[in-house]
Write an enzyme that holds these catalytic residues in place. Structure first.
Site, mmCIF file in Angstrom:
data_model
loop_
_atom_site.group_PDB
_atom_site.id
_atom_site.type_symbol
_atom_site.label_atom_id
_atom_site.label_comp_id
_atom_site.label_asym_id
_atom_site.label_seq_id
_atom_site.Cartn_x
_atom_site.Cartn_y
_atom_site.Cartn_z
ATOM 1 N N ASP A 43 0.695 -1.175 0.046
ATOM 2 C CA ASP A 43 -0.068 -0.084 0.206
ATOM 3 C C ASP A 43 0.792 1.327 0.149
ATOM 4 O OD1 ASP A 43 -2.243 -1.677 0.055
ATOM 5 O OD2 ASP A 43 -2.523 -1.605 2.264
ATOM 6 N N ARG A 44 0.412 2.275 -0.446
ATOM 7 C CA ARG A 44 1.214 3.676 -0.463
ATOM 8 C C ARG A 44 1.861 4.118 0.732
ATOM 9 N NH1 ARG A 44 -1.264 9.602 -2.569
ATOM 10 N NH2 ARG A 44 0.603 10.547 -2.561
#
Length: 318
Positions: free
Chosen positions: A144-145
């Site tokens: 995930d970012r």
């Protein structure tokens, strides 16, 4: 616009490049060229394989001879170049391991793995700027970012295939560190709850526990306890989107500063730590090297913000 490829290119396809569609090969080769233009030059017959026209879905063979016509690539927006160069430099410092087959990063929090969805920069774009001569750079898995930590990138298509096979056969061990709310029970060693992915109208992905979801399992182990929080090791058995974050929430112990599945009251308790990012870090990855077969275990150190948060808790929260 500037003509970066002002001459006809002739390319011989290597064994490692074989097996991919020609449109995907050209998109990697002709960075900055719009996808619509790539389809147009293939459909018009300006791209030739062994002196013949091909369709965009044609799969390249080892030894194929490609003719690529001159194409115009978009010139970079100079106003956007400087901050991107800073991010590329940060990626250079984040390399944990590299050989002819693999590149492994300690991905910074806040950096997406791919550009797109309004983001001009991602890890892959940064690595291609950092390694302009690399013929192949593709993600083996995703983070995930806002999650930091070990990220595995293949430098050969053959390596990508073998590592994906390890993922499918659950032969890759991933260990994350997460700071969760409250006192995680020592007896809760695993959370199994089916996960259902929903895409909102905004394009945002939200995952929920639901009977119609895909089977999902995460193993948890207590690493350190504090008054209002627990540092846990989370090891996903399956690899669903947002799995650790949703399973922690489902167990009643959401992760610190999770903007989708977190708890504002818990975040407020951590205010003095100075932390403002998701406390989820891919700390270690174990896998078999796709060329040598050697068992490798790569560890990624916590960044300054996470280390400072733990130091604050050790000093003030026991």
């Amino acid at each position: 616009m500037n003509e970066n490829n002002a001459a006809v290119q002739f390319i011989t396809v290597s064994a490692d490049e074989a097996g991919q569609r020609i449109d995907n090969f050209l998109r990697t080769r002709l960075k900055g060229v719009p996808k619509s233009m790539i389809y147009r030059i293939v459909r018009k017959g300006e791209v030739r394989v062994n002196k013949k026209r091909v369709k965009p879905e044609y799969k390249l063979l080892d030894g194929d001879e490609l003719r690529i016509p001159p194409v115009r690539q978009s010139a970079p927006d100079q106003a956007a170049v400087s901050p991107l160069l800073d991010k590329v430099a940060a990626l250079a410092d984040a390399v944990l391991y590299e050989d002819d087959h693999l590149l492994i990063l300690n991905k910074p929090s806040g950096t997406a793995v791919h550009g797109g969805s309004g983001l001009s920069f991602g890890v892959i774009e940064g690595l291609r700027a950092l390694r302009p001569d690399a013929r192949f750079l593709e993600l083996v898995h995703r983070l995930d970012r806002d999650t930091s930590g070990v990220l595995l990138v293949a430098k050969k298509r053959s390596a990508l295939r073998l590592l994906h096979e390890q993922l499918r056969m659950k032969g890759m061990q991933k260990d994350y560190l997460a700071l969760v709310a409250g006192e995680w029970p020592s007896q809760t060693k695993s959370v199994s709850a089916p996960l259902l992915k929903n895409i909102l109208a905004s394009g945002e992905r939200i995952v929920r526990v639901g009977n119609d979801g895909k089977p999902s399992e995460t193993r948890f182990k207590v690493e350190e306890r504090f008054v209002h929080a627990t540092l846990v090791k989370a090891s996903p058995v399956t690899g669903r989107t947002h799995q650790i974050r949703v399973h922690a929430q489902y167990a009643g112990h959401p992760i610190a500063f999770d903007d989708r599945y977190g708890d504002a009251q818990f975040d407020q308790q951590l205010k003095g730590s100075g932390l403002h990012r998701l406390f989820l870090h891919a700390a270690a990855l174990r896998f078999e090297h796709p060329d040598t077969g050697e068992t490798m275990r790569i560890e990624a150190p916590l960044d300054k913000a996470l280390r400072h948060c733990l130091a604050y808790l050790r000093a003030n929260d026991k």
